[in-house]
Design an enzyme around this catalytic site. Structure first.
Site, PDB file in Angstrom:
ATOM      1  N   GLU A 217       0.836  -1.197   0.000  1.00 42.40           N
ATOM      2  CA  GLU A 217       0.000   0.000   0.000  1.00 42.40           C
ATOM      3  C   GLU A 217       0.866   1.240   0.000  1.00 42.40           C
ATOM      4  O   GLU A 217       1.929   1.282   0.625  1.00 42.40           O
ATOM      5  CB  GLU A 217      -0.926   0.017   1.213  1.00 42.40           C
ATOM      6  CG  GLU A 217      -1.876   1.206   1.241  1.00 42.40           C
ATOM      7  CD  GLU A 217      -2.876   1.125   2.373  1.00 42.40           C
ATOM      8  OE1 GLU A 217      -3.842   1.900   2.357  1.00 42.40           O
ATOM      9  OE2 GLU A 217      -2.687   0.282   3.284  1.00 42.40           O
TER      10      GLU A 217
ATOM     11  N   TYR B  82      -0.785   6.382  -3.137  1.00 42.05           N
ATOM     12  CA  TYR B  82      -1.359   6.483  -4.478  1.00 42.05           C
ATOM     13  C   TYR B  82      -2.192   5.256  -4.844  1.00 42.05           C
ATOM     14  O   TYR B  82      -3.208   5.356  -5.511  1.00 42.05           O
ATOM     15  CB  TYR B  82      -0.210   6.696  -5.465  1.00 42.05           C
ATOM     16  CG  TYR B  82      -0.459   6.333  -6.899  1.00 42.05           C
ATOM     17  CD1 TYR B  82      -1.379   7.032  -7.678  1.00 42.05           C
ATOM     18  CD2 TYR B  82       0.265   5.310  -7.509  1.00 42.05           C
ATOM     19  CE1 TYR B  82      -1.583   6.711  -9.006  1.00 42.05           C
ATOM     20  CE2 TYR B  82       0.074   4.986  -8.835  1.00 42.05           C
ATOM     21  CZ  TYR B  82      -0.857   5.694  -9.578  1.00 42.05           C
ATOM     22  OH  TYR B  82      -1.049   5.372 -10.897  1.00 42.05           O
TER      23      TYR B  82
ATOM     24  N   THR C  91      -3.155   0.778  -3.765  1.00 41.86           N
ATOM     25  CA  THR C  91      -3.039  -0.420  -2.936  1.00 41.86           C
ATOM     26  C   THR C  91      -3.106  -1.632  -3.852  1.00 41.86           C
ATOM     27  O   THR C  91      -3.933  -1.672  -4.768  1.00 41.86           O
ATOM     28  CB  THR C  91      -4.173  -0.490  -1.902  1.00 41.86           C
ATOM     29  OG1 THR C  91      -4.162   0.700  -1.102  1.00 41.86           O
ATOM     30  CG2 THR C  91      -4.001  -1.698  -0.989  1.00 41.86           C
TER      31      THR C  91
ATOM     32  N   ASP D 216      11.879   3.563 -15.137  1.00 37.33           N
ATOM     33  CA  ASP D 216      11.956   3.227 -13.710  1.00 37.33           C
ATOM     34  C   ASP D 216      12.443   1.792 -13.523  1.00 37.33           C
ATOM     35  O   ASP D 216      11.892   1.041 -12.724  1.00 37.33           O
ATOM     36  CB  ASP D 216      10.595   3.421 -13.045  1.00 37.33           C
ATOM     37  CG  ASP D 216      10.703   3.467 -11.516  1.00 37.33           C
ATOM     38  OD1 ASP D 216      11.810   3.739 -11.009  1.00 37.33           O
ATOM     39  OD2 ASP D 216       9.690   3.231 -10.841  1.00 37.33           O
TER      40      ASP D 216
END
Length: 468
Positions: free
Chosen positions: A142, A145, A147, A255
């Site tokens: 979580e 932004y 979960t 990323d």
């Protein structure tokens, strides 16, 4: 003097907020469909700075006529990352699942009202695109932004990962969520996590992914000291295969880190968490340099460059490659950006205009800030690279300070490091797993697998004999 804003009646403010929410909901629904369409029709307008060995479909900027160039604008600000140290960087992963992107958002309540993706079926049976079509089994992670839950489809009984994104009351769907959903809708590859379904309600946007039980970060934590060399090769091959697929479609992941590389129980590696991914052909103001976890962030981005291409991802590949072999992060900065750059320059040498043309024009490059280091052989920093044939050479071609000198994903797949793999691996269709090829399988991991491999390999023996 600024103009003062007169107070508005409470009733009028309420109506304005309601109108804004309505417009936001409509916009977020529309944009999920439109952005994919825009992405498809804009790809021919893309221009890029080329990595070494990039496919000809991605043309170097200097081959494009001046009147056709589309450039990303560099925005220079007064912000200096060296003046204010960041918090200590730690490698962390989401519990049992890497497919989660922690961004800012406010919590909301669930609503049964479904906005998108209904599938035809009987009135009483569960449907794809319906919130009640999935059963939540347990929470995996979580953030502010989103979960992530482990779930189960009531339609086919398969396990899924439910990424529940809380929508801001007034702002609507976070753009990172829209970006991730729109990009993944069009990506079908064995080495990219599969997006099964999208559920859009008033309060949440749920992305339904295939369930993958662990990630590379957890896998390396479970097997410290370096992974089995044959497993490293298969993981790296799959990573490059997935990246080559998205790079040919003008998409940057932005990323890359072990936490975002999912590993199935059969050894399949899948790129995940496309929340920061960017379609290069879709216009934007500028690419943020606040992307990629610090350890895997390339020096050009650390120095403030906002003009980057697929080469950004290739630096992360090099860092992950070294980490899988050595058993520790390649450049584990512990303080700030200055410390991160010092760790890079200690191995690769402090750059100058001769070794990296244009470095002096980067916003945060100040020669007086850095110790003057000369470059060294990578095996001096990471000795286990010497245990595996051609590993050091491949790593050195990925870990180049100058982005233009980094090997592309497609070119890296043709490197000699992979020469002992079955030729059929290069003939697979996009959705075919490498493990469908006979005799391709993971080897058992052990704490001494890399050391034992080094002693038994001809390359390792020659190095050992040269010391006597």
């Amino acid at each position: 003097m600024c103009d003062l804003i007169e107070p508005q009646p409470a009733e009028k403010i309420g109506k304005m907020k309601k109108l804004r929410r309505t417009l936001s909901e409509s916009f977020s629904r529309i944009v999920l469909n439109v952005i994919s369409f825009v992405f498809q029709i804009c790809v021919t307008k893309m221009s890029t700075r080329n990595c070494q060995g990039m496919d000809s479909v991605i043309k170097p900027l200097d081959t494009i006529p001046e009147d056709k160039k589309v450039r990303v604008q560099r925005t220079q600000s007064t912000f200096d990352p060296f003046e204010k140290p960041t918090n200590q960087v730690k490698r962390v992963h989401s519990e049992n699942n890497a497919c989660i992107n922690f961004k800012s958002s406010s919590a909301g309540k669930e609503s049964p009202k479904v906005r998108r993706h209904s599938s035809p079926s009987s009135p009483t049976s569960p449907k794809f695109g319906k919130a009640d079509s999935y059963e939540k089994l347990e929470k995996l992670g979580e953030g502010s932004y989103a979960t992530v839950y482990k779930g189960k489809s009531k339609v086919n009984g398969k396990l899924v990962a439910l990424k529940v994104i809380r929508l801001q009351e007034e702002e609507g769907t976070p753009f990172t969520a829209i970006r991730e959903a729109s990009l993944l809708k069009g990506l079908k590859h064995a080495n990219i996590v599969l997006l099964h379904d999208i559920i859009h309600t008033k309060e949440t946007l749920t992305l339904v992914f295939e369930y993958v039980h662990t990630d590379l970060c957890q896998y390396m934590d479970k097997h410290p000291g370096g992974l089995h060399p044959e497993n490293v090769k298969l993981f790296l091959f799959q990573l490059l295969r997935g990246l080559s697929y998205i790079h040919q479609r003008y998409i940057l992941h932005r990323d890359l880190k072990p936490q975002n590389l999912l590993i199935s129980d059969t050894g399949e590696l899948k790129l995940a968490d496309f929340g920061l991914a960017r379609a290069k052909s879709v216009p934007s103001h500028t690419y943020s340099n606040e992307v990629v976890t610090l350890w895997y962030r390339p020096p050009d981005v650390l120095l403030g460059s906002t003009e980057y291409s697929t080469c950004l991802d290739m630096w992360g590949v090099g860092c992950i490659f070294v980490e899988m072999i050595q058993g520790v992060a390649a450049f584990p900065g512990m303080k700030d950006i200055q410390d991160q750059l010092e760790r890079i320059f200690l191995v690769l040498g402090t750059p100058n205009e001769d070794t990296w043309p244009g470095v002096h024009s980067l916003p945060h490059f100040k020669p007086e800030r850095f110790t003057l280091y000369s470059s060294k052989n990578l095996r001096q920093a990471w000795n286990k690279l010497s245990y595996v044939n051609h590993a050091e050479d491949l790593a050195s071609k990925l870990l180049q300070c100058s982005p233009k000198n980094r090997l592309s994903a497609q070119a890296a797949l043709s490197h000699e490091y992979f020469s002992d793999l079955p030729p059929r691996l290069w003939e697979l269709t996009d959705m075919s797993s490498i493990f469908t090829v006979p005799n391709v399988r993971l080897q058992p991991e052990s704490g001494e697998s890399m050391r034992a491999f080094g002693k038994n390999s001809s390359y390792g023996k020659s190095l050992s004999n040269s010391k006597h």
